[in-house]
Motif scaffolding. Structure first.
Motif, PDB file in Angstrom:
ATOM      1  N   UNK A   1      38.371  57.210 102.396  1.00 46.87           N
ATOM      2  CA  UNK A   1      37.382  56.594 101.511  1.00 46.87           C
ATOM      3  C   UNK A   1      36.868  55.270 102.055  1.00 46.87           C
ATOM      4  N   UNK A   2      37.356  54.843 103.216  1.00 41.65           N
ATOM      5  CA  UNK A   2      36.893  53.595 103.805  1.00 41.65           C
ATOM      6  C   UNK A   2      37.604  52.361 103.311  1.00 41.65           C
ATOM      7  N   UNK A   3      38.746  52.520 102.627  1.00 35.41           N
ATOM      8  CA  UNK A   3      39.513  51.382 102.117  1.00 35.41           C
ATOM      9  C   UNK A   3      40.732  51.141 103.006  1.00 35.41           C
ATOM     10  N   UNK A   4      41.264  49.907 103.059  1.00 32.70           N
ATOM     11  CA  UNK A   4      42.471  49.652 103.857  1.00 32.70           C
ATOM     12  C   UNK A   4      43.628  50.536 103.400  1.00 32.70           C
ATOM     13  N   UNK A   5      44.390  51.027 104.390  1.00 35.57           N
ATOM     14  CA  UNK A   5      45.518  51.905 104.093  1.00 35.57           C
ATOM     15  C   UNK A   5      46.816  51.087 104.162  1.00 35.57           C
ATOM     16  N   UNK A   6      47.389  50.692 103.005  1.00 34.80           N
ATOM     17  CA  UNK A   6      48.639  49.920 103.029  1.00 34.80           C
ATOM     18  C   UNK A   6      49.855  50.845 103.015  1.00 34.80           C
ATOM     19  N   UNK A   7      50.955  50.322 103.540  1.00 39.74           N
ATOM     20  CA  UNK A   7      52.264  50.956 103.385  1.00 39.74           C
ATOM     21  C   UNK A   7      53.027  50.051 102.423  1.00 39.74           C
ATOM     22  N   UNK A   8      53.112  50.475 101.169  1.00 39.36           N
ATOM     23  CA  UNK A   8      53.644  49.606 100.121  1.00 39.36           C
ATOM     24  C   UNK A   8      55.116  49.899  99.875  1.00 39.36           C
ATOM     25  N   UNK A   9      55.878  48.829  99.655  1.00 38.46           N
ATOM     26  CA  UNK A   9      57.275  48.923  99.289  1.00 38.46           C
ATOM     27  C   UNK A   9      57.565  48.035  98.104  1.00 38.46           C
ATOM     28  N   UNK A  10      58.854  47.839  97.842  1.00 30.37           N
ATOM     29  CA  UNK A  10      59.243  47.034  96.689  1.00 30.37           C
ATOM     30  C   UNK A  10      59.019  45.545  96.925  1.00 30.37           C
ATOM     31  N   UNK A  11      58.965  45.111  98.227  1.00 31.44           N
ATOM     32  CA  UNK A  11      58.919  43.685  98.509  1.00 31.44           C
ATOM     33  C   UNK A  11      57.673  43.268  99.299  1.00 31.44           C
ATOM     34  N   UNK A  12      56.932  44.232  99.859  1.00 34.10           N
ATOM     35  CA  UNK A  12      55.787  43.853 100.668  1.00 34.10           C
ATOM     36  C   UNK A  12      54.845  45.039 100.834  1.00 34.10           C
TER      37      UNK A  12
ATOM     38  N   UNK B   1      51.172  44.829 112.887  1.00 34.21           N
ATOM     39  CA  UNK B   1      51.584  45.125 111.516  1.00 34.21           C
ATOM     40  C   UNK B   1      51.619  43.807 110.744  1.00 34.21           C
ATOM     41  N   UNK B   2      50.795  43.704 109.725  1.00 35.87           N
ATOM     42  CA  UNK B   2      50.723  42.485 108.907  1.00 35.87           C
ATOM     43  C   UNK B   2      51.462  42.760 107.599  1.00 35.87           C
ATOM     44  N   UNK B   3      52.530  42.038 107.394  1.00 32.84           N
ATOM     45  CA  UNK B   3      53.386  42.231 106.228  1.00 32.84           C
ATOM     46  C   UNK B   3      53.040  41.175 105.178  1.00 32.84           C
ATOM     47  N   UNK B   4      52.480  41.627 104.048  1.00 26.21           N
ATOM     48  CA  UNK B   4      52.083  40.735 102.960  1.00 26.21           C
ATOM     49  C   UNK B   4      53.131  40.811 101.854  1.00 26.21           C
ATOM     50  N   UNK B   5      53.734  39.686 101.516  1.00 25.78           N
ATOM     51  CA  UNK B   5      54.867  39.667 100.600  1.00 25.78           C
ATOM     52  C   UNK B   5      54.397  39.787  99.147  1.00 25.78           C
ATOM     53  N   UNK B   6      55.162  40.543  98.367  1.00 23.00           N
ATOM     54  CA  UNK B   6      54.862  40.723  96.949  1.00 23.00           C
ATOM     55  C   UNK B   6      55.694  39.800  96.074  1.00 23.00           C
ATOM     56  N   UNK B   7      56.638  39.084  96.694  1.00 21.71           N
ATOM     57  CA  UNK B   7      57.469  38.128  95.946  1.00 21.71           C
ATOM     58  C   UNK B   7      57.563  36.846  96.749  1.00 21.71           C
ATOM     59  N   UNK B   8      57.861  35.771  96.064  1.00 18.16           N
ATOM     60  CA  UNK B   8      57.962  34.461  96.710  1.00 18.16           C
ATOM     61  C   UNK B   8      59.404  33.983  96.670  1.00 18.16           C
ATOM     62  N   UNK B   9      59.896  33.507  97.825  1.00 18.79           N
ATOM     63  CA  UNK B   9      61.230  32.917  97.917  1.00 18.79           C
ATOM     64  C   UNK B   9      61.090  31.515  98.503  1.00 18.79           C
ATOM     65  N   UNK B  10      61.862  30.593  97.940  1.00 12.39           N
ATOM     66  CA  UNK B  10      61.722  29.191  98.351  1.00 12.39           C
ATOM     67  C   UNK B  10      62.109  28.985  99.807  1.00 12.39           C
ATOM     68  N   UNK B  11      63.124  29.739 100.296  1.00 14.06           N
ATOM     69  CA  UNK B  11      63.608  29.549 101.660  1.00 14.06           C
ATOM     70  C   UNK B  11      63.077  30.608 102.613  1.00 14.06           C
ATOM     71  N   UNK B  12      61.952  31.201 102.296  1.00 15.67           N
ATOM     72  CA  UNK B  12      61.411  32.295 103.109  1.00 15.67           C
ATOM     73  C   UNK B  12      61.125  31.839 104.541  1.00 15.67           C
ATOM     74  N   UNK B  13      60.452  30.710 104.691  1.00 17.48           N
ATOM     75  CA  UNK B  13      60.107  30.237 106.033  1.00 17.48           C
ATOM     76  C   UNK B  13      61.355  29.847 106.815  1.00 17.48           C
ATOM     77  N   UNK B  14      62.333  29.238 106.149  1.00 19.58           N
ATOM     78  CA  UNK B  14      63.577  28.874 106.834  1.00 19.58           C
ATOM     79  C   UNK B  14      64.305  30.107 107.338  1.00 19.58           C
ATOM     80  N   UNK B  15      64.362  31.163 106.522  1.00 21.19           N
ATOM     81  CA  UNK B  15      65.066  32.384 106.925  1.00 21.19           C
ATOM     82  C   UNK B  15      64.395  33.020 108.139  1.00 21.19           C
ATOM     83  N   UNK B  16      63.080  33.175 108.078  1.00 21.51           N
ATOM     84  CA  UNK B  16      62.401  33.844 109.182  1.00 21.51           C
ATOM     85  C   UNK B  16      62.424  32.991 110.442  1.00 21.51           C
ATOM     86  N   UNK B  17      62.433  31.681 110.327  1.00 20.83           N
ATOM     87  CA  UNK B  17      62.544  30.831 111.508  1.00 20.83           C
ATOM     88  C   UNK B  17      63.909  31.027 112.173  1.00 20.83           C
TER      89      UNK B  17
END
Length: 852
Positions: free
Chosen positions: A35-46, A59-75
Motif C-alpha cells: 500500500x506504499x506505507x512503511x513496513x514496521x516490525x513491531x514488538x512489545x518494546x519497540x 535497522x532503526x529501532x524506535x522505542x515504545x517505552x522510556x527508561x531513565x537509564x536507557x542511554x547509559x545502558x546502551x553506552x
C-alpha cells in the motif's frame, strides 16, 4: 512526556529527511508495504524499520517505552561489544536525538540490517536434515561459550532474536543485555515466556542470565536432530521450538517431556532427563551450557555401582592412599537394568562401529542339536507302532503294557535333559557375576582417573603459586611505588600548603596595603560625590521651581485660550440662531399669505373652498390632514391633495427665504465678540510676562548657589589629592617589601622540594633493584619447579592414558557381557515342548553353542 505510539512512528518515518537527525538516515527511504506505507516490525518494546541508504540498509529501532537509564545502558553495551569483538553481535549506534515525532526528539537505535532468517524458520526448513541440525547445535554451544568468556548475557534468547545468516548465528535486540558495567542494576525486560525460567524477575540481572534459555534451545535442536517427527507435535514452531512456558511450570504433566522420555533413543532419553532436572533448580543454579555439555561428554553417568577391592600394587602412593581395600562390591539383582557408560575421552562414537545396537537388542538363537528333536519323535513313533501292532493283533498286549511306560520314561528323561540344556541358569549367574565384577572395576578405574586428574592439578599448584607470585611482582612493585609516590605526594603537598600559605600571607598584606590606598581614594570620591550631589540637588531645586512656575503659567494661559475658543463658538451660534429665526418668520408669512382658492388646488371648486373657509381653513398655514378630512366633500384623496399643496407652498417659502443675515447685523455681532477675545489675549500676555520675570529670579539664585559649591569642591579635591599621593607612595613601598619576603620563602620551599624529589628517586631505584632480585629468584625457582612438574605430569599422563585404555576395554567387555546376558533367555516348558515337537531355533548356552 507522552511516548509516541507505533502509528505516530509510522507517520513520522514516511518523511526520513524531516524526522531523522542522522545525515545518512535522512538520505534513506523506508521499506514499504504494497500500500506504499512503511513496513514496521513491531514488538512489545519497540518498532523496527528498515531504511535503505544508497546500497546499505539499516535497522532503526524506535522505542515504545522510556527508561531513565536507557542511554547509559546502551553506552555500556556498545563499549563492551567493541572490546569483545564477538562475531555473533551486530554493531549499533544509540542516537539520543534520533527521530522527531510530534515536535519532540526521541532516541533511536541504529543497527546494521541483517538479511537472515529466524531460528525457528531455519529449523523448520532443515528439520529433515539431522546433519544440519547437529552442526547448528555445535555452533550454538560455541556461541554460548563466547558470550560466557566475554562476561555478557543477552537476556532474551529466543527464536526471534537469533538469526541464521550464511550458516552463522547472529543475535539481535540488545534491550535486556547484561554487561559487567551494568552490574547492580535491574533488567527492564524478562524475556520471551517460552524460553525463560519460571522464577526469573527483573532483579535477575547477571552474567548467567542466559543459561536456562540456552538449554531450552539446545535441547530442542538436539531432539529434532535425533527425531524430525517431533516437529509435528502440537504447538511446535509456534512462538517456540518444542517447549512452552506450561512445560516449565508443570513438567510432571508436560506432554512434550513425557513423549521425549518415552522415546526409544537412549541419547534423547538421557538429554531430556538432564533437562528435566534443570527445571527443579533455581535460576541462579542452572549450569552454563558449555560446561555441562563438556562434563557430560567427558564424565560418566551414574550407575548406582560401588567400588571393589582392587589391588594397589604398582600405583603411586598418593593414589593408593585413596583406595579402600576393605570395600565390598554390592551384588546387583538378577534382573537389574544396566546403564550404558561412555568411555572417557569422548570415545562414545566407537560403540556405533563395535556394536550394532539394532541387532544387539534381539537375542541370537543358535540351532539346537537334532538329537533332542529326534529322540522325542522316535519315542512318539515307537509308542504309536506298538499300539498299532496291538490293534492288528500281531503285538501281544503284555509287550504293549510293558514297553509303553518304558518309552514314556525314556522320552520324559530326554526332554528334561534337553530342557535343562537349553535353559542356562548357571551361565546366567556366571554372566551376572562378570557384569558386576566389570562394574566394580570400571568404578575403581574411574575413581583412579579422577584421583589422577586431581593429582595433576595439585602438582601444578606450587608452579601456579610461583607463577602468581612472579606475575604479582609488578603489582607489588606498583603498590610499593604507589606508596612511595603517596609519601612524596604527602611531603610535596605539605610544601605546597606552605607555599600557598605564603602566597596567602602575601596576598593578605598586599590586600591591606591596597585597602588603605582604596580607602583614601574612596574618601576623595566621597567628597567629590558629595559636592556633585549638592550640585545636582541645586539643579533639581531650580528645575522643580521652573517646572512649577511653568505649570502655573500654562494653566492660566490654557484657561484664557479655552475662553477664546468659547467666544468664537458663541459668535457662530448667535449668528446661526438669528438666521434661523428670520427664515422661520419668512416661511410663516408665506403660508399665511397663500389663500385656499379654487384655482390653486386641483379638484377643489369654489363650493369646497367655501366649506373649507367655513371650517376655519382659509390659507396654507391652516391646512392639515386631520383638519381638512372632516370637512364635507373632502375625502382622502382631496385631503392628501391639500396636504401636498401646503408642502409645495412651504418648499417654495424655504427656497425664497433669506440665505444670511443683513451685513449690519453680522458686523454688530462680530464687533461684540472681537472685544471679548482681545481682553483674553491681553490676560495671556500678562501671564507670560510674569513667568519670564520669575524665571530670571530663579536662575540668579541657582547661579549663586552653584558658584559657592564649585569653590568648595575645588578645595576638597586639592586636599584629597595630596592625601592620595601620600597613600600611593606607602602602597608602592609596602608592595616591594612584601614581594621580597615572598620570593625568599619560595626559594627556601623550592630547595626543600628538590631535596625530597632526589630522595624519592633514590628510594625508587632501591625498590626497583629489590624487585629485580626477587624476580630473578622467582624465575629460577619457577624453572626448577616447572622441570619437576613436567616430569611428574609426564608420568601421570602415561598412567592416565593406560587407565583410559583399560576403562574403554572394561566398558566394551561389560557391554559384550550385557549383550550375552540378553541372549541367555529362559525357555518355558510348554514353549520348549512346542519347539521340540516342531523343531525350530532354540537358544543354547554359550558352552553348548561353542560345542556345536
Amino acid at each position: 512526556m507522552a511516548w509516541p505510539t507505533p502509528q505516530e512512528y509510522n507517520e513520522a518515518v514516511q518523511s526520513p529527511q524531516v524526522c531523522f537527525s542522522d545525515p545518512e538516515l535522512k538520505r534513506g527511504s523506508p521499506a514499504l508495504t504494497p500500500l506504499g506505507l512503511p513496513r514496521p516490525i513491531s514488538g512489545a518494546f519497540a518498532s523496527v524499520y528498515r531504511i535503505d541508504c544508497q546500497g546499505r540498509s539499516w535497522a532503526v529501532r524506535c522505542f515504545l517505552r522510556e527508561y531513565a537509564d536507557q542511554q547509559h545502558r546502551y553506552s555500556a553495551i556498545s563499549e563492551r561489544l567493541r572490546g569483545a569483538n564477538l562475531p555473533c553481535m551486530v554493531g549499533f549506534e544509540f542516537l539520543a536525538r534520533g527521530i522527531l515525532v510530534g515536535g519532540r526528539w526521541h532516541p533511536i537505535l541504529k543497527m546494521e540490517w541483517l538479511d537472515g532468517i529466524s531460528l525457528n524458520e531455519y529449523v523448520g526448513q532443515n528439520v529433515n536434515r539431522p546433519d544440519v541440525l547437529r552442526s547448528l547445535s555445535r555452533r550454538w554451544i560455541d556461541l554460548m561459550r563466547s558470550l560466557k568468556d566475554a562476561g555478557i548475557a543477552h537476556g532474551d534468547l529466543q527464536h526471534g532474536n537469533v538469526l541464521v545468516r550464511a550458516g552463522e548465528l547472529k543475535l539481535i535486540d540488545y534491550d535486556a543485555m547484561y554487561v559487567p558495567a551494568l552490574s547492580g542494576l535491574q533488567s527492564h525486560e524478562e524475556g520471551h515466556r517460552n524460553y525463560q525460567h519460571t522464577e526469573r524477575t527483573g532483579k535477575d540481572f547477571h552474567a548467567d542470565l542466559d543459561n536456562f534459555s540456552a538449554w531450552v534451545i539446545f535441547t530442542s535442536i538436539s531432539a529434532l536432530a535425533i527425531d524430525p517427527r517431533l516437529w509435528k507435535l502440537p504447538n511446535a514452531g509456534d512462538e517456540c521450538l518444542l517447549f512452552r512456558r506450561e512445560d516449565f511450570e508443570n513438567p510432571r504433566n508436560s506432554k512434550v517431556l513425557l513423549t521425549l522420555e518415552k522415546h526409544g533413543n537412549l541419547q534423547l532419553k538421557t538429554l531430556v532427563s538432564h533437562f528435566r532436572s534443570l527445571l527443579t533448580l533455581p535460576l541462579a543454579q542452572v549450569p552454563s551450557l558449555d560446561d555441562s555439555i563438556l562434563d557430560a561428554k567427558a564424565g560418566t553417568q551414574p550407575g548406582g555401582l560401588g567400588t571393589t577391592g582392587v589391588g594397589t600394587q604398582g600405583l603411586p602412593n598418593w593414589i593408593a592412599d585413596h583406595i579402600d581395600r576393605s570395600a565390598r562390591q554390592p551384588q546387583p539383582e538378577p534382573h537389574e537394568s544396566v546403564r550404558e557408560v561412555a568411555p572417557i575421552g569422548g570415545a562414545a562414537w566407537l560403540y556405533d562401529h563395535l556394536i550394532d545396537e539394532g541387532t544387539a537388542n534381539r537375542p541370537h538363537v543358535p540351532v539346537v542339536h537334532v538329537r533332542y528333536s529326534l529322540t522325542a519323535w522316535s519315542v512318539i513313533i515307537l509308542i504309536g507302532l506298538l499300539w498299532a501292532g496291538w490293534l492288528i493283533a500281531w503285538v501281544p498286549g503284555v509287550i504293549l503294557l510293558a514297553s509303553t511306560p518304558f518309552c514314556v520314561a525314556v522320552g520324559t528323561a530326554m526332554l528334561l535333559h534337553g530342557y535343562r540344556a537349553v535353559n542356562p541358569t548357571q551361565e546366567r549367574e556366571t554372566a551376572l557375576g562378570r557384569i558386576a565384577d566389570g562394574r566394580a572395576r570400571i568404578s575403581q578405574v574411574e575413581r583412579l582417573i579422577g584421583l589422577s586428574k586431581a593429582e595433576r592439578t595439585r602438582l601444578g599448584e606450587p608452579l601456579a603459586a610461583l607463577k602468581r607470585a612472579y606475575d604479582d611482582l609488578p603489582q607489588k612493585m606498583d603498590a610499593e611505588s604507589v606508596q612511595l609516590d603517596r609519601s612524596l605526594a604527602t611531603v610535596l603537598g605539605a610544601i605546597d600548603v606552605r607555599r600557598r600559605n605564603s602566597q596567602v600571607e602575601y596576598d593578605n598584606e598586599i590586600r591591606g596595603i591596597d585597602d588603605e590606598f582604596e580607602r583614601v581614594g574612596r574618601d576623595l570620591e566621597t567628597a567629590v560625590r558629595d559636592i556633585e550631589s549638592r550640585k545636582l540637588q541645586a539643579d533639581f531645586e531650580r528645575d522643580e521651581a521652573l517646572r512649577e512656575l511653568h505649570q502655573r503659567s500654562q494653566s492660566a494661559i490654557a484657561r484664557f485660550e479655552r475662553r477664546k475658543s468659547e467666544l468664537a463658538s458663541d459668535e457662530r451660534a448667535e449668528i446661526d440662531r438669528l438666521l434661523q429665526q428670520a427664515r422661520s418668520l419668512h416661511i410663516k408669512v408665506a403660508l399665511a399669505q397663500t389663500k385656499v382658492t379654487a384655482s390653486v388646488v386641483p379638484g377643489i371648486g369654489e363650493a369646497l373652498a367655501g366649506r373649507l373657509r367655513s371650517a376655519g381653513i382659509s390659507c396654507a398655514a391652516d391646512v392639515t390632514y386631520d383638519g381638512v378630512f372632516g370637512v364635507p366633500g373632502i375625502g382622502e384623496a382631496k385631503a392628501n391633495a391639500l396636504v401636498a399643496w401646503r408642502q409645495w407652498v412651504e418648499r417654495g417659502a424655504i427656497l425664497s427665504s433669506p440665505p444670511s443675515l443683513a451685513p449690519g447685523e453680522v458686523g454688530r455681532i462680530k464687533d461684540k465678540y472681537a472685544r471679548l477675545i482681545q481682553e483674553a489675549e491681553g490676560k495671556i500676555a500678562s501671564v507670560r510676562q510674569e513667568e519670564r520675570t520669575e524665571r530670571q529670579a530663579i536662575d540668579q539664585r541657582h547661579a549663586a548657589s552653584k558658584a559657592s559649591l564649585e569653590a568648595g569642591g575645588h578645595s576638597a579635591k586639592r586636599d584629597q589629592a595630596a592625601k592620595l599621593q601620600q597613600a600611593r607612595s606607602r602602597q608602592e613601598a609596602g608592595r616591594m617589601k612584601a614581594a621580597s619576603a615572598l620570593a625568599d620563602r619560595r626559594r627556601r620551599l623550592d630547595a626543600e622540594e628538590q631535596v625530597e624529589r632526589r630522595a624519592h628517586e633514590l628510594r625508587r631505584d632501591a625498590l626497583k633493584s629489590k624487585f629485580q632480585r626477587e624476580k630473578e629468584k622467582l624465575a629460577e625457582e619457577y624453572q626448577a619447579e616447572k622441570g619437576r612438574v613436567v616430569e611428574a605430569r609426564k608420568r601421570l599422563d602415561q598412567q592416565f592414558d593406560e587407565w583410559n585404555r583399560s576403562l574403554f576395554r572394561l566398558r566394551l567387555e561389560a557391554r559384550q557381557d550385557e549383550l550375552a546376558l540378553e541372549r541367555l533367555k529362559i525357555i518355558g516348558p510348554w514353549r520348549y515342548l512346542r519347539l521340540v515337537l516342531i523343531p525350530k531355533d532354540l537358544p543354547l548356552p554359550a558352552s553348548a553353542a561353542r560345542r556345536e
